[in-house]
Design a protein around this motif. Sequence first.
Motif, mmCIF file in Angstrom:
data_model
loop_
_atom_site.group_PDB
_atom_site.id
_atom_site.type_symbol
_atom_site.label_atom_id
_atom_site.label_comp_id
_atom_site.label_asym_id
_atom_site.label_seq_id
_atom_site.Cartn_x
_atom_site.Cartn_y
_atom_site.Cartn_z
ATOM 1 N N ILE A 147 1.891 18.893 1.153
ATOM 2 C CA ILE A 147 0.899 19.869 0.356
ATOM 3 C C ILE A 147 0.368 20.702 1.310
ATOM 4 N N ASP A 148 0.157 22.013 0.823
ATOM 5 C CA ASP A 148 -0.208 22.917 1.694
ATOM 6 C C ASP A 148 -1.778 22.882 1.559
ATOM 7 N N GLY A 149 -2.498 22.366 2.257
ATOM 8 C CA GLY A 149 -3.904 22.495 2.258
ATOM 9 C C GLY A 149 -4.592 23.031 3.507
ATOM 10 N N ILE A 150 -3.908 24.038 4.109
ATOM 11 C CA ILE A 150 -4.405 24.844 5.123
ATOM 12 C C ILE A 150 -5.500 25.916 4.443
ATOM 13 N N LEU A 151 -5.176 26.687 3.917
ATOM 14 C CA LEU A 151 -5.895 27.517 3.033
ATOM 15 C C LEU A 151 -6.087 27.024 1.259
ATOM 16 N N ALA A 152 -7.143 26.330 1.268
ATOM 17 C CA ALA A 152 -7.149 25.639 -0.055
ATOM 18 C C ALA A 152 -8.073 26.502 -0.998
ATOM 19 N N LYS A 196 0.871 -1.105 -0.095
ATOM 20 C CA LYS A 196 -0.147 0.029 -0.173
ATOM 21 C C LYS A 196 0.659 1.414 -0.054
ATOM 22 N N SER A 197 0.501 2.262 -0.661
ATOM 23 C CA SER A 197 1.041 3.692 -0.639
ATOM 24 C C SER A 197 0.557 4.094 0.569
ATOM 25 N N LYS A 198 1.642 4.898 1.338
ATOM 26 C CA LYS A 198 1.527 5.636 2.611
ATOM 27 C C LYS A 198 1.196 7.221 2.610
ATOM 28 N N ILE A 199 -0.039 7.368 3.052
ATOM 29 C CA ILE A 199 0.181 9.004 3.074
ATOM 30 C C ILE A 199 -0.254 9.599 4.493
ATOM 31 N N SER A 200 -0.162 11.003 4.776
ATOM 32 C CA SER A 200 -0.576 11.065 6.077
ATOM 33 C C SER A 200 -1.432 12.598 5.915
ATOM 34 N N ILE A 201 -2.183 12.772 6.845
ATOM 35 C CA ILE A 201 -3.338 14.017 6.694
ATOM 36 C C ILE A 201 -3.348 14.454 8.285
ATOM 37 N N ILE A 202 -2.777 15.561 8.282
ATOM 38 C CA ILE A 202 -2.831 16.344 9.803
ATOM 39 C C ILE A 202 -3.324 17.556 9.546
ATOM 40 N N ARG A 203 -4.206 17.871 10.852
ATOM 41 C CA ARG A 203 -4.946 19.185 10.924
ATOM 42 C C ARG A 203 -3.843 20.268 11.233
ATOM 43 N N CYS A 204 -4.052 21.370 10.686
ATOM 44 C CA CYS A 204 -3.319 22.631 10.922
ATOM 45 C C CYS A 204 -4.082 23.639 10.922
ATOM 46 N N LEU A 205 -4.472 24.494 11.892
ATOM 47 C CA LEU A 205 -5.584 25.505 11.880
ATOM 48 C C LEU A 205 -5.324 26.803 11.235
ATOM 49 N N ASP A 206 -3.916 27.223 11.075
ATOM 50 C CA ASP A 206 -3.464 28.664 10.509
ATOM 51 C C ASP A 206 -2.182 28.401 10.005
ATOM 52 N N THR A 245 -6.698 33.804 -9.193
ATOM 53 C CA THR A 245 -7.393 35.116 -8.364
ATOM 54 C C THR A 245 -9.134 34.984 -8.590
ATOM 55 N N SER A 246 -9.458 33.964 -9.751
ATOM 56 C CA SER A 246 -10.825 34.093 -9.833
ATOM 57 C C SER A 246 -11.445 32.740 -8.982
ATOM 58 N N GLY A 247 -10.596 31.982 -8.301
ATOM 59 C CA GLY A 247 -10.960 30.989 -7.390
ATOM 60 C C GLY A 247 -11.403 31.497 -6.097
ATOM 61 N N LYS A 248 -12.159 30.637 -5.314
ATOM 62 C CA LYS A 248 -12.563 31.155 -4.023
ATOM 63 C C LYS A 248 -11.784 30.394 -2.820
ATOM 64 N N LEU A 249 -11.367 31.099 -1.781
ATOM 65 C CA LEU A 249 -10.386 30.548 -0.636
ATOM 66 C C LEU A 249 -11.431 29.719 0.221
ATOM 67 N N ARG A 250 -10.694 28.826 0.602
ATOM 68 C CA ARG A 250 -11.516 27.876 1.460
ATOM 69 C C ARG A 250 -10.445 27.214 2.556
ATOM 70 N N LYS A 251 -10.999 27.438 3.839
ATOM 71 C CA LYS A 251 -10.304 27.246 4.949
ATOM 72 C C LYS A 251 -10.478 25.577 4.978
ATOM 73 N N GLN A 252 -9.391 24.669 4.891
ATOM 74 C CA GLN A 252 -9.227 23.099 5.008
ATOM 75 C C GLN A 252 -8.451 22.983 5.894
#
Length: 373
Positions: free
Chosen positions: A200-205, A2-12, A213-220
């Motif tokens: 991957i920087d998925g804090i502010l997605a 299996k491929s290993k990946i991690s997902i961690i919460r980071c609030l800001d 600039t035409s996209g919408k920010l999303r706190k992930q």
Amino acid sequence: MKSKISIIRCLDYEPSLVQEAVRKSIDLIGGISSYIKPKAKVLVKPNLLMAIQPEFGVTTHPEIVRAVVKLLKEIDCRIVIGDGPNVWGKQIQNIDRVYDLTGMKRISQEEGVTLVELDKRRWRGKFPLSTLLDECEYLVNVPKFKTHDLTTLTGAIKNLFGLVSGTYKTELHKNYFEHKDFAKVLVDIYQEVKPNLTIIDGILAMEGDGPATSGKLRKQNLVLAGSDCVALDAVLALIMGIKPFDVMTTKEAASRGLGKADIDSISIFGEKLHELGAEPFLLPATSILRTKIPKPIVQIAKQMIKYYPCVERDNCITCAACVQACPQKAVSIKRKKIAFDYSKCISCFCCQEACPASAIKVKKSLFAKMIGL
Ligand code: SF4
Ligand code: SF4
């Protein structure tokens, strides 16, 4: 295996929180030394799409890059940071301004690492890629989690497009404007230069009409790590609320055996995936056709469903970045106003990607509007 990946919460992006999250994300999948040899020369490649400040959420945040650099310094690596954004003429956007506004110059000075330009190239496989890939023993990929109007998602695989040098990127857009063909190009690049590690920087997605600039920010509030870019992009797709194979790069890369897209073949450490995708991402207007409409209907209606760029004049600052970015020379400035020649347009949305002022929107054909796309 299996491929290993991690997902961690980071609030800001508070530096100590980011450093803790990035360290944890890598420790959970075996630690930095499992991927990078101590004392090695390493190219760190963020997503620096344009000259814009981090708070716009278009580029990889400098604190993520700092956290990666700190971990590499702990194992005495020789680190260089670089990306190859499109530069639309020296007055509009040059690499010095990109590094300055995105915060990379400050990080490199504070951490004592070198910022490099990816302007020298050599042909590797089918593409002219940066010679830094020859000079460095390891590649650490540091993308941003965003939607993309051409590829639906820009995450681990798409970020490598910045390694294609100079104006050749525009040539590729011009020659491979069909989505599936462009996806093959991106996977060819991935096949040629597989990163050793991706964070991957998925804090502010970003959702909607990304990646600029035409996209919408999303706190992930997420940081993800792994070495299998296919698995990482598959997980990003699931967080977005779409199927991994709705992203053509993931489908193409998995079909070539370059990584795992089947969730049962991926070991996820940290956060539980089913707790993350509560609210589906707003998708780019251009991708709804690819992701939500049954394929037989798409085949029949393809000729009538079209998407074009148009300008919101109030937002336009007539900087001409869109004129420079268009591979078809379909954009011009007439009497201080942007004009499109739709007979030349291939709907690649490079103009929207280059616009610093959120002035380019997606216009739909009448039929697309009639069927509610
Ligand atoms: S539409 Fe955007 S990129 Fe084009 S001239 Fe106006 S502000 Fe610049
Ligand atoms: S006008 Fe915009 S969407 Fe059309 S070809 Fe040029 S860059 Fe691509």
